[in-house]
Enzyme design. Structure first.
Site, mmCIF file in Angstrom:
data_model
loop_
_atom_site.group_PDB
_atom_site.id
_atom_site.type_symbol
_atom_site.label_atom_id
_atom_site.label_comp_id
_atom_site.label_asym_id
_atom_site.label_seq_id
_atom_site.Cartn_x
_atom_site.Cartn_y
_atom_site.Cartn_z
ATOM 1 C CB SER A 12 -0.907 -0.016 1.231
ATOM 2 O OG SER A 12 -0.121 -0.198 2.398
ATOM 3 C CB CYS A 61 0.471 -5.120 1.497
ATOM 4 S SG CYS A 61 -0.835 -4.320 2.442
ATOM 5 C CD GLU A 96 3.278 5.657 6.629
ATOM 6 O OE1 GLU A 96 2.891 6.773 6.276
ATOM 7 O OE2 GLU A 96 3.218 4.639 5.907
ATOM 8 C CB CYS A 105 1.298 -4.639 10.162
ATOM 9 S SG CYS A 105 1.175 -3.013 9.399
ATOM 10 C CG HIS A 132 3.985 0.656 8.488
ATOM 11 N ND1 HIS A 132 3.480 0.078 7.346
ATOM 12 C CD2 HIS A 132 4.140 1.970 8.215
ATOM 13 C CE1 HIS A 132 3.307 1.019 6.423
ATOM 14 N NE2 HIS A 132 3.706 2.167 6.929
HETATM 15 N N1 DGL Z 1 1.100 -2.422 4.406
HETATM 16 C C1 DGL Z 1 0.026 -2.560 5.357
HETATM 17 C C2 DGL Z 1 0.058 -3.978 5.952
HETATM 18 O O1 DGL Z 1 1.084 -4.647 5.970
HETATM 19 C C3 DGL Z 1 0.096 -1.525 6.457
HETATM 20 C C4 DGL Z 1 -0.211 -0.136 6.024
HETATM 21 C C5 DGL Z 1 -1.649 0.022 5.543
HETATM 22 O O2 DGL Z 1 -2.590 -0.031 6.363
HETATM 23 O O3 DGL Z 1 -1.808 0.177 4.352
HETATM 24 O O4 DGL Z 1 -0.941 -4.443 6.420
#
Ligand code: DGL
Length: 266
Positions: free
Chosen positions: A11, A73, A152, A184, A186
């Site tokens: 994302s 993601c 972030e 996730c 992040h």
């Molecule tokens: N990349 C998303 C994940 O790994 C986290 C950031 C988002 O909510 O887009 O779930």
């Protein structure tokens, strides 16, 4: 076929942690990364919206003639993988299965906790993938939506992050899990903080390296691996490409090409 690139998407910037592991594990591969910065975050969106966006990104990658698509993601892997596999003509790999596999191998007390976005937790994708492998395992899931903006904003070491993490992790500690999946992209940025709160006896599963090894194995098994050449990197984002290049430079720690702006047909 082995000379074709691998498509990777997220994302936004989070999947760059996975891209870094892929670069390290597969130095001869050409990688094309797409960050959907115009539509981030995916974490609180409906399954239908995440699937729609993921399909648009994947179609773009498919048009670049990739040999494999890696969904870097967790939310998109949890909610859209089935649809992507059904509708695309290239193989698609996600982060859930390798992460679940690693957690099942690591747990000693058969209690695993999963931290993820609202979408990932609601999909129960990790829970199903774990219980398919080890049906007796207790799985405790916890959505930690505020971790994404904290990571972030570079707030990982601020007192505010610690307060929020203690609030989120208190029930996780009570669950008695000895293994915690950072479900996730992040959350690895907050790893030190999570370790400090959970304690060193808890094993954290970071899906980046696990996924990179799974991709390597897949390419070898299907005779798709590039074994010579210096590899390469091409970056696309659906918004703010300059900002994206700066973030990518920081995460990857290497000289990278400018990100190309690519608006999605979504
Ligand atoms: N990349 C998303 C994940 O790994 C986290 C950031 C988002 O909510 O887009 O779930």
């Amino acid at each position: 076929m082995s000379k074709k690139p691998i498509g990777v998407f997220d994302s936004g910037i989070g999947g760059l942690t996975i891209l870094k592991s892929l670069r390290r594990a597969l130095p001869h591969e050409r990688l094309i990364y797409f960050g959907d910065t115009a539509n981030v975050p995916y974490g609180g969106k409906s399954k239908q919206a995440v699937t729609h966006l993921s399909m648009a990104v994947a179609r773009f990658l498919e048009s670049r003639d990739v040999k494999l698509i890696v969904v870097a993601c967790n939310t998109a892997s949890a909610q859209a993988l089935g649809s992507l596999r059904k509708q695309l003509n290239v193989p698609v790999m996600g982060v859930i299965e390798p992460g679940a596999q690693c957690a099942v191998q690591s747990t000693r007390n058969h209690k695993i906790a999963v931290l993820g976005t609202q979408g990932t937790v609601e999909s129960k994708a990790y829970l199903k993938a774990i219980q398919k492998r080890a049906p007796q395992t207790d799985v405790f899931q916890k959505a930690c939506p505020l971790f994404v903006p904290l990571a972030e904003e570079g707030f990982a070491n601020k007192p505010a992050a610690e307060l929020i993490a203690r609030e989120y992790l208190s029930p996780v500690q009570k669950s008695g899990a000895d293994t915690v999946i950072l479900g996730c992209t992040h959350y690895p940025i907050l790893k030190d903080l999570i370790v400090r709160i959970m304690g060193p006896q808890v094993h954290l599963v970071d899906s980046a390296d696990t996924l990179a090894q799974a991709v390597k194995l897949f390419l070898q098994e299907h005779h798709l691996a590039a074994t010579t050449g210096k590899g390469g990197l091409k970056l696309y984002s659906s918004d703010a490409p300059k900002k994206f290049t700066a973030s990518a430079q920081k995460v990857l720690g290497e000289q990278i090409p400018q990100t190309v702006l690519k608006k999605l047909n979504a």
